[in-house]
Scaffold this motif. Structure first.
Motif: not given
Length: 363
Positions: A39-47, A217-227
């Motif tokens: 849930t925390l990972a999903a929240l991070t990605g959405l933010l 988790g993996w989706a948020t990591a990918a979004v984080f790295l791209l940004f």
């Protein structure tokens, strides 16, 4: 992050964590396991994605278009409240807020409309709207999966409650916002970063799909790295404090729910009686929020109909009643917004309690 030292809710959560650590020192090494990391990972990605849209200037442009098409503050308020509620039925309440609140803040900067009050009504709207469907919020999803009932049966059961709440909320919004003509302030300008907009939009659907497949988790990591590589400003301006607040909430609330005294209290409430279950769900939501309340109640009762009404009604009232409330208030950037929130949410809770009770037991 510096604002956390002035955030009373964060300080209260931190104090509670210290108290639990003193009371149960042996559990300190396992505190991290109490955090719902997906849930925390999903929240991070959405933010991150929402911050990308905000910085791109797209929401500013959308706000100007909306202002030009509507004549009064009341019209804008009713549109945003209805939009937030509608989106929450299919996107979940927190995702709906991530879409609507940044747009709202941009509109309020452009027009001088009261931002905190507008966001408060949107928080109430997503609590009401998301109650309709099994996928509208986490507690409904949990109840639906556990009850194993058809999608349409769940919606049909929730429809009277949601219809009544939305009629009252829209009437309340029409009263709270005046029919003053809208006037855009000319000093606010924002260039459109089309590449950042395209990147944020392109990542949105794949991220939601991956999250739905339990790969947050993996989706948020990918979004984080791209940004981080392409637009580091998005990462730098993210509200990391909100994520810390959520982590503390998971730990504190689960420690509270696990106390033996809490379990004894639940056993003493005679939850096999529907009326007791209804009020217990509302009360528990005010203490630990409605998602943990639904999980706890499921251990003592299989009456999904009463449980669904109780925990969705319990999303109103105190700020902690629903995590969506916390998300909305944090996004305002006003550390005192929780005071104004309770002026509207507590009366909303009282009305919702009466409506839910009447529909369940008097109709």
């Amino acid at each position: 992050m510096r604002g956390l030292v002035q955030d009373r809710f964060f300080l209260a959560l931190l104090a509670a964590l210290v108290a639990f650590g003193v009371y149960q020192p042996g559990r300190i090494p396992s505190f991290g396991k109490l955090i719902d990391w997906p849930t925390l990972a999903a929240l991070t990605g959405l933010l991150l994605l929402t911050k990308g849209l905000e910085i791109s200037g797209a929401l500013h442009s959308a706000g100007r278009t909306l202002i030009e098409s509507m004549a009064t503050e009341r019209a804008v308020a009713l549109f945003l409240v209805a939009t937030a509620a509608a989106l929450s039925t299919v996107l979940t309440n927190d995702v709906a807020l991530f879409v609507v609140v940044p747009l709202t803040l941009g509109i309020c900067r452009l027009t001088g409309m009261p931002a905190v009050k507008m966001v408060i009504f949107e928080a109430l709207a997503v609590n009401a709207g998301s109650a309709l469907t099994p996928i509208g919020n986490p507690q409904n999803l949990f109840i639906w999966q556990r009850a194993n009932v058809p999608f349409d049966e769940f919606v049909w059961h929730q429809l009277p409650l949601v219809a009544c709440l939305m009629v009252l909320l829209l009437a309340f919004a029409a009263y709270a916002f005046k029919a003053r003509p809208l006037q855009a302030l000319e000093h606010e300008t924002s260039a459109l970063d089309s590449r950042l907009l395209a990147l944020s939009l392109a990542l949105y659907v794949p991220f939601l799909v991956a999250t739905d497949m339990h790969q947050a988790g993996w989706a948020t990591a990918a979004v984080f790295l791209l940004f981080l590589m392409l637009r580091p400003r998005v990462v730098a301006e993210l509200d990391w404090g909100l994520l810390l607040v959520f982590a503390l909430m998971f730990i504190d609330l689960r420690l509270l729910a696990g106390l033996e005294s809490v379990n004894r209290l639940m056993l003493s409430l005679a939850l096999q009686k529907p009326e007791n279950l209804y009020f217990a769900g509302i009360g528990a939501s005010q203490l630990v929020s409605n998602v943990p309340a639904a999980i706890v109640l499921a251990e003592f009762s299989s009456d999904w109909r009463v449980t669904a009404y109780s925990v969705n009604v319990g999303g109103f009232g105190l700020m902690i009643g629903s995590l969506a409330n916390l998300i909305a208030l944090r996004m305002t950037g006003d550390s005192r917004s929780w005071i104004a929130f309770h002026r509207y949410s507590v009366p909303a809770l009282l009305l919702a309690v009466v409506i839910g009770y009447g529909l369940l037991f008097l109709s």
